[in-house]
Design a protein around this motif. Sequence first.
Motif, PDB file in Angstrom:
ATOM      1  N   VAL A  70       0.855  -1.181   0.000  1.00 53.30           N
ATOM      2  CA  VAL A  70       0.000   0.000   0.000  1.00 53.30           C
ATOM      3  C   VAL A  70       0.896   1.237   0.000  1.00 53.30           C
ATOM      4  O   VAL A  70       1.703   1.422   0.909  1.00 53.30           O
ATOM      5  N   GLU A  71       0.762   2.041  -1.035  1.00 56.06           N
ATOM      6  CA  GLU A  71       1.521   3.285  -1.121  1.00 56.06           C
ATOM      7  C   GLU A  71       0.661   4.392  -0.521  1.00 56.06           C
ATOM      8  O   GLU A  71      -0.479   4.598  -0.939  1.00 56.06           O
ATOM      9  N   VAL A  72       1.222   5.082   0.484  1.00 52.13           N
ATOM     10  CA  VAL A  72       0.497   6.149   1.168  1.00 52.13           C
ATOM     11  C   VAL A  72       1.306   7.440   1.127  1.00 52.13           C
ATOM     12  O   VAL A  72       2.500   7.422   0.841  1.00 52.13           O
ATOM     13  N   GLU A  73       0.622   8.534   1.427  1.00 51.00           N
ATOM     14  CA  GLU A  73       1.280   9.829   1.477  1.00 51.00           C
ATOM     15  C   GLU A  73       0.773  10.591   2.695  1.00 51.00           C
ATOM     16  O   GLU A  73      -0.425  10.599   2.981  1.00 51.00           O
ATOM     17  N   THR A  74       1.707  11.177   3.455  1.00 48.52           N
ATOM     18  CA  THR A  74       1.362  12.034   4.584  1.00 48.52           C
ATOM     19  C   THR A  74       2.194  13.304   4.493  1.00 48.52           C
ATOM     20  O   THR A  74       3.419  13.242   4.428  1.00 48.52           O
ATOM     21  N   GLU A  75       1.502  14.416   4.434  1.00 48.36           N
ATOM     22  CA  GLU A  75       2.160  15.721   4.387  1.00 48.36           C
ATOM     23  C   GLU A  75       3.289  15.767   3.352  1.00 48.36           C
ATOM     24  O   GLU A  75       4.398  16.214   3.637  1.00 48.36           O
ATOM     25  N   GLY A  76       3.034  15.240   2.156  1.00 45.50           N
ATOM     26  CA  GLY A  76       4.010  15.274   1.080  1.00 45.50           C
ATOM     27  C   GLY A  76       5.062  14.187   1.132  1.00 45.50           C
ATOM     28  O   GLY A  76       5.901  14.088   0.248  1.00 45.50           O
ATOM     29  N   GLU A  77       5.046  13.356   2.151  1.00 40.64           N
ATOM     30  CA  GLU A  77       6.031  12.277   2.278  1.00 40.64           C
ATOM     31  C   GLU A  77       5.398  10.953   1.843  1.00 40.64           C
ATOM     32  O   GLU A  77       4.401  10.521   2.405  1.00 40.64           O
ATOM     33  N   ALA A  78       5.978  10.309   0.840  1.00 43.29           N
ATOM     34  CA  ALA A  78       5.460   9.032   0.333  1.00 43.29           C
ATOM     35  C   ALA A  78       6.109   7.876   1.076  1.00 43.29           C
ATOM     36  O   ALA A  78       7.290   7.931   1.433  1.00 43.29           O
ATOM     37  N   GLN A  79       5.317   6.846   1.299  1.00 48.05           N
ATOM     38  CA  GLN A  79       5.793   5.667   2.016  1.00 48.05           C
ATOM     39  C   GLN A  79       5.032   4.451   1.503  1.00 48.05           C
ATOM     40  O   GLN A  79       3.888   4.566   1.068  1.00 48.05           O
ATOM     41  N   THR A  80       5.662   3.281   1.567  1.00 45.29           N
ATOM     42  CA  THR A  80       4.999   2.034   1.188  1.00 45.29           C
ATOM     43  C   THR A  80       4.994   1.093   2.382  1.00 45.29           C
ATOM     44  O   THR A  80       6.026   0.847   2.993  1.00 45.29           O
ATOM     45  N   PHE A  81       3.815   0.581   2.694  1.00 47.85           N
ATOM     46  CA  PHE A  81       3.659  -0.417   3.745  1.00 47.85           C
ATOM     47  C   PHE A  81       3.377  -1.751   3.081  1.00 47.85           C
ATOM     48  O   PHE A  81       2.587  -1.828   2.137  1.00 47.85           O
ATOM     49  N   SER A  82       4.001  -2.813   3.567  1.00 45.43           N
ATOM     50  CA  SER A  82       3.776  -4.162   3.039  1.00 45.43           C
ATOM     51  C   SER A  82       3.181  -5.031   4.137  1.00 45.43           C
ATOM     52  O   SER A  82       3.645  -5.003   5.281  1.00 45.43           O
ATOM     53  N   TYR A  83       2.169  -5.795   3.757  1.00 43.52           N
ATOM     54  CA  TYR A  83       1.501  -6.699   4.681  1.00 43.52           C
ATOM     55  C   TYR A  83       1.383  -8.073   4.042  1.00 43.52           C
ATOM     56  O   TYR A  83       1.207  -8.182   2.828  1.00 43.52           O
ATOM     57  N   MET A  84       1.461  -9.110   4.865  1.00 50.07           N
ATOM     58  CA  MET A  84       1.164 -10.464   4.404  1.00 50.07           C
ATOM     59  C   MET A  84      -0.271 -10.747   4.821  1.00 50.07           C
ATOM     60  O   MET A  84      -0.668 -10.424   5.938  1.00 50.07           O
ATOM     61  N   CYS A  85      -1.039 -11.321   3.918  1.00 49.97           N
ATOM     62  CA  CYS A  85      -2.449 -11.568   4.180  1.00 49.97           C
ATOM     63  C   CYS A  85      -2.802 -13.017   3.861  1.00 49.97           C
ATOM     64  O   CYS A  85      -2.344 -13.575   2.862  1.00 49.97           O
ATOM     65  N   VAL A  86      -3.625 -13.599   4.735  1.00 53.44           N
ATOM     66  CA  VAL A  86      -4.134 -14.952   4.537  1.00 53.44           C
ATOM     67  C   VAL A  86      -5.626 -14.927   4.814  1.00 53.44           C
ATOM     68  O   VAL A  86      -6.070 -14.332   5.798  1.00 53.44           O
ATOM     69  N   ILE A  87      -6.388 -15.556   3.944  1.00 52.70           N
ATOM     70  CA  ILE A  87      -7.826 -15.686   4.157  1.00 52.70           C
ATOM     71  C   ILE A  87      -8.072 -17.018   4.876  1.00 52.70           C
ATOM     72  O   ILE A  87      -7.707 -18.075   4.374  1.00 52.70           O
ATOM     73  N   THR A  88      -8.654 -16.949   6.070  1.00 53.22           N
ATOM     74  CA  THR A  88      -9.005 -18.157   6.817  1.00 53.22           C
ATOM     75  C   THR A  88     -10.444 -18.045   7.267  1.00 53.22           C
ATOM     76  O   THR A  88     -10.832 -17.037   7.875  1.00 53.22           O
ATOM     77  N   GLN A  89     -11.215 -19.034   6.942  1.00 49.71           N
ATOM     78  CA  GLN A  89     -12.634 -19.107   7.303  1.00 49.71           C
ATOM     79  C   GLN A  89     -13.386 -17.841   6.900  1.00 49.71           C
ATOM     80  O   GLN A  89     -14.208 -17.323   7.645  1.00 49.71           O
ATOM     81  N   GLY A  90     -13.057 -17.302   5.738  1.00 51.19           N
ATOM     82  CA  GLY A  90     -13.745 -16.140   5.200  1.00 51.19           C
ATOM     83  C   GLY A  90     -13.250 -14.805   5.721  1.00 51.19           C
ATOM     84  O   GLY A  90     -13.707 -13.766   5.271  1.00 51.19           O
ATOM     85  N   SER A  91     -12.321 -14.805   6.670  1.00 60.84           N
ATOM     86  CA  SER A  91     -11.778 -13.562   7.225  1.00 60.84           C
ATOM     87  C   SER A  91     -10.324 -13.397   6.815  1.00 60.84           C
ATOM     88  O   SER A  91      -9.614 -14.376   6.635  1.00 60.84           O
ATOM     89  N   ALA A  92      -9.902 -12.151   6.717  1.00 57.15           N
ATOM     90  CA  ALA A  92      -8.518 -11.865   6.348  1.00 57.15           C
ATOM     91  C   ALA A  92      -7.688 -11.620   7.602  1.00 57.15           C
ATOM     92  O   ALA A  92      -8.086 -10.831   8.460  1.00 57.15           O
ATOM     93  N   PHE A  93      -6.557 -12.278   7.689  1.00 53.78           N
ATOM     94  CA  PHE A  93      -5.586 -12.025   8.747  1.00 53.78           C
ATOM     95  C   PHE A  93      -4.415 -11.314   8.088  1.00 53.78           C
ATOM     96  O   PHE A  93      -3.836 -11.810   7.126  1.00 53.78           O
ATOM     97  N   VAL A  94      -4.077 -10.129   8.587  1.00 57.67           N
ATOM     98  CA  VAL A  94      -2.968  -9.358   8.007  1.00 57.67           C
ATOM     99  C   VAL A  94      -1.902  -9.106   9.042  1.00 57.67           C
ATOM    100  O   VAL A  94      -2.191  -8.947  10.228  1.00 57.67           O
ATOM    101  N   GLN A  95      -0.661  -9.104   8.580  1.00 55.99           N
ATOM    102  CA  GLN A  95       0.480  -8.814   9.442  1.00 55.99           C
ATOM    103  C   GLN A  95       1.469  -7.979   8.649  1.00 55.99           C
ATOM    104  O   GLN A  95       1.832  -8.331   7.520  1.00 55.99           O
ATOM    105  N   ARG A  96       1.919  -6.904   9.258  1.00 55.40           N
ATOM    106  CA  ARG A  96       2.863  -6.016   8.577  1.00 55.40           C
ATOM    107  C   ARG A  96       4.224  -6.692   8.471  1.00 55.40           C
ATOM    108  O   ARG A  96       4.677  -7.359   9.391  1.00 55.40           O
ATOM    109  N   THR A  97       4.857  -6.521   7.317  1.00 58.94           N
ATOM    110  CA  THR A  97       6.191  -7.074   7.083  1.00 58.94           C
ATOM    111  C   THR A  97       7.126  -5.936   6.718  1.00 58.94           C
ATOM    112  O   THR A  97       6.710  -4.843   6.402  1.00 58.94           O
ATOM    113  N   MET A  98       8.383  -6.222   6.735  1.00 51.73           N
ATOM    114  CA  MET A  98       9.384  -5.210   6.395  1.00 51.73           C
ATOM    115  C   MET A  98       9.962  -5.452   5.010  1.00 51.73           C
ATOM    116  O   MET A  98      11.110  -5.177   4.755  1.00 51.73           O
ATOM    117  N   ASN A  99       9.194  -5.992   4.085  1.00 52.22           N
ATOM    118  CA  ASN A  99       9.663  -6.243   2.709  1.00 52.22           C
ATOM    119  C   ASN A  99       9.420  -5.044   1.859  1.00 52.22           C
ATOM    120  O   ASN A  99       8.477  -4.431   1.779  1.00 52.22           O
TER     121      ASN A  99
END
Length: 99
Positions: A70-99
């Motif tokens: 996810v590429e985001v911007e705050t006050e002119g500063e761009a940043q990318t956050f990466s998350y690993m996601c798995v769908i289990t029993q119809g719900s998404a489990f997400v965890q932030r990664t440093m990739n």
Amino acid sequence: MRNLTILAAAAALLVAFCDRAGAGKTCIASVTEALPKVTGLVVKRSRTRPVSPAILATWRGQSKPVMIDVEVETEGEAQTFSYMCVITQGSAFVQRTMN
């Protein structure tokens, strides 16, 4: 008979593609909720990609995980956050990664 086999294979690929697209949408929605709560944070773009072969080599879950960037911007500063996601029993489990 050959046409029937080709049709069945094409239908299976279409179902797999649609399932992955739906999982991506579910994961992206969960990731946007998991983003840091920062005033002025604006999501510019999001994308899905496969996880690295190293993660898949040790993965024991039934569902395959995907990476969400996810590429985001705050006050002119761009940043990318990466998350690993798995769908289990119809719900998404997400965890932030440093990739």
